[in-house]
Design a protein around this motif. Structure first.
Motif, PDB file in Angstrom:
ATOM      1  N   CYS A 183       0.838  -1.191   0.000  1.00 58.79           N
ATOM      2  CA  CYS A 183       0.000   0.000   0.000  1.00 58.79           C
ATOM      3  C   CYS A 183       0.878   1.248   0.000  1.00 58.79           C
ATOM      4  N   ASP A 184       0.247   2.375  -0.340  1.00 56.15           N
ATOM      5  CA  ASP A 184       0.957   3.641  -0.446  1.00 56.15           C
ATOM      6  C   ASP A 184       0.991   4.291   0.941  1.00 56.15           C
ATOM      7  N   LEU A 185       2.192   4.495   1.486  1.00 58.42           N
ATOM      8  CA  LEU A 185       2.323   5.066   2.834  1.00 58.42           C
ATOM      9  C   LEU A 185       2.380   6.597   2.823  1.00 58.42           C
ATOM     10  N   GLU A 186       2.306   7.184   1.638  1.00 57.18           N
ATOM     11  CA  GLU A 186       2.446   8.644   1.559  1.00 57.18           C
ATOM     12  C   GLU A 186       1.408   9.373   2.423  1.00 57.18           C
ATOM     13  N   PRO A 187       0.107   8.978   2.370  1.00 56.87           N
ATOM     14  CA  PRO A 187      -0.871   9.691   3.214  1.00 56.87           C
ATOM     15  C   PRO A 187      -0.562   9.561   4.708  1.00 56.87           C
ATOM     16  N   PHE A 188       0.078   8.467   5.081  1.00 57.54           N
ATOM     17  CA  PHE A 188       0.469   8.251   6.481  1.00 57.54           C
ATOM     18  C   PHE A 188       1.552   9.251   6.882  1.00 57.54           C
ATOM     19  N   PHE A 189       2.589   9.368   6.059  1.00 55.74           N
ATOM     20  CA  PHE A 189       3.681  10.285   6.405  1.00 55.74           C
ATOM     21  C   PHE A 189       3.269  11.748   6.250  1.00 55.74           C
ATOM     22  N   ALA A 190       2.331  12.024   5.316  1.00 54.39           N
ATOM     23  CA  ALA A 190       1.839  13.404   5.171  1.00 54.39           C
ATOM     24  C   ALA A 190       1.185  13.867   6.478  1.00 54.39           C
ATOM     25  N   ARG A 191       0.573  12.928   7.188  1.00 53.41           N
ATOM     26  CA  ARG A 191      -0.062  13.282   8.465  1.00 53.41           C
ATOM     27  C   ARG A 191       0.981  13.678   9.516  1.00 53.41           C
ATOM     28  N   TRP A 192       2.157  13.079   9.469  1.00 53.58           N
ATOM     29  CA  TRP A 192       3.217  13.457  10.421  1.00 53.58           C
ATOM     30  C   TRP A 192       3.575  14.923  10.213  1.00 53.58           C
ATOM     31  N   HIS A 227      -2.129   2.865  12.353  1.00 52.06           N
ATOM     32  CA  HIS A 227      -2.939   3.567  11.354  1.00 52.06           C
ATOM     33  C   HIS A 227      -3.979   2.615  10.752  1.00 52.06           C
ATOM     34  N   ALA A 228      -3.537   1.388  10.480  1.00 51.26           N
ATOM     35  CA  ALA A 228      -4.445   0.384   9.904  1.00 51.26           C
ATOM     36  C   ALA A 228      -5.442  -0.113  10.945  1.00 51.26           C
ATOM     37  N   ALA A 229      -5.059  -0.076  12.216  1.00 51.42           N
ATOM     38  CA  ALA A 229      -5.933  -0.606  13.269  1.00 51.42           C
ATOM     39  C   ALA A 229      -7.023   0.384  13.667  1.00 51.42           C
ATOM     40  N   CYS A 230      -6.846   1.664  13.332  1.00 55.28           N
ATOM     41  CA  CYS A 230      -7.722   2.718  13.858  1.00 55.28           C
ATOM     42  C   CYS A 230      -9.070   2.771  13.133  1.00 55.28           C
ATOM     43  N   ASP A 231     -10.164   2.583  13.867  1.00 63.17           N
ATOM     44  CA  ASP A 231     -11.501   2.659  13.272  1.00 63.17           C
ATOM     45  C   ASP A 231     -11.900   4.097  12.970  1.00 63.17           C
TER      46      ASP A 231
END
Lengths: 111, 246
Positions: free
Chosen positions: B108-117, B160-164
């Motif tokens: 999967c693309d982790l870019e949206p995850f790191f953009a949140r940081w 991030h994947a676990a969060c509802d």
């Protein structure tokens, strides 16, 4: 209104509602225990400033608490965000306030 | 060699997601071994059945966090998940991490995850130069202990994947960036602590968390982002009431 202020208001009203709900339940149990009918209950509540204040505060806290919670539910479950969610939540708050205060008036107001 | 690419003997029933956002689970029979991780299973499939199967890994020993996938519906590091610890009577179902765009197969693309940081103000802002003396921070101070509790995050995106809440509300900052933010709010060397509180107390920030604690439940490092988010909520409230905790 900022997210922090909404959080404060919702948690604050939750703290307020906890004893109010318990007292309300206690009053209901006490009032029906000896089979008081509606007229007898109204005779005790009408013109009573304490119960007017108690249930007035109750309704106010419920209106604030429920509408902020509903705003979060709308954002998460229906995708309604921003101005639309704020408007819907405000509408619910005013509806609850209107219906609740009407009920308070019916119980403690003059006949 | 035992690992010859045949599936004689006991086999595992493995279903792997093939495709992007659109795709399907494909069933594979993989030789069962006495000692085998889920990452070993994926590697076996790629080497012997599907050379074009896309997946990520690097260290294979639970240090880098890049092999995180959804294993039987739960986000996990596949290199640290032994097959024998999973229920034997069910197929092993593998998909990419939840709440992130799928690139292909298990990647999967982790870019949206790191953009949140970045959005949470996770970048350190120095307040001193190399010529200044080192600040003295008491190891047992409340702030230092709060930093210690969250500093070991390796950005694997399992939380991030676990969060509802993230699944319901895609603009939410999420557990890892908020955990990082809380370590910075408590770091006296950080030059933008008020800004971190500003960035994390907005509508999609710490107050959106319901404290369901899935992040803390699944964090492979054993961190508790829920506690960090609670800290941000407290700090944000104190600031709102006129005090300053940053």
């Amino acid at each position: 209104m900022s997210a922090g202020l909404l959080f404060l208001l919702q948690r604050g009203t939750a703290i307020l509602l906890a004893p109010l709900v318990l007292v309300h339940l206690g009053v209901v149990l006490y009032a029906v225990r000896d089979g008081l009918d509606a007229a007898e209950i109204l005779a005790r509540t009408r013109g009573n400033l304490f119960w007017a204040g108690f249930y007035g505060l109750f309704v106010l806290a419920v209106s604030v608490h429920a509408s902020i919670g509903l705003r979060a539910v709308l954002a998460e479950w229906t995708g309604l965000r921003g101005r639309a969610a704020d408007t819907a939540a405000l509408a619910v708050a005013f509806l609850l306030l209107l219906l609740g205060m009407r009920a308070v008036w019916a119980v403690v107001g003059a006949p | 060699m035992a690992d010859a690419g045949t599936a004689d003997g006991p086999v595992l029933d493995v279903r792997i997601w093939r495709g992007t956002e659109k795709g399907a689970f494909v069933r594979y029979e993989v030789p069962a071994r006495a000692n085998q991780t889920v990452l070993d299973v994926v590697t076996w499939v790629q080497r012997h059945r599907e050379p074009d199967l896309a997946y990520r890994f690097a260290c294979r020993v639970g240090v880098c966090g890049s092999c995180a996938m959804t294993v039987n519906g739960r986000p996990r590091w596949t290199c640290r998940t032994h097959v024998k610890r999973l229920p034997a009577h069910r197929p092993l179902v593998l998909e990419p991490l939840r709440n992130l765009p799928r690139i292909r197969d298990l990647v999967c693309d982790l870019e949206p995850f790191f953009a949140r940081w970045e959005r949470a103000g996770g970048r350190f802002v120095p307040t001193a130069t190399r010529r200044d003396p080192l600040p003295r921070i008491a190891p047992d101070s409340t702030a230092r202990r709060a930093v210690d509790a969250g500093i070991e995050c390796i950005n694997c995106a399992v939380c991030h994947a676990a969060c509802d809440v993230l699944a319901w509300r895609p603009e939410y900052l999420g557990p890892a960036p908020l955990n990082r933010a809380w370590t910075l709010v408590n770091d006296i060397r950080h030059g933008a602590r008020e800004e971190v509180l500003d960035r994390t107390s907005g509508d999609a920030g710490c107050h959106a968390c319901h404290s369901q604690a899935s992040c803390s439940e699944f964090c492979p490092v054993g961190l508790a982002p829920t506690a960090a988010i609670a800290g941000l909520k407290r700090a944000s409230l104190w600031r709102l009431l006129g005090g300053s905790r940053a």
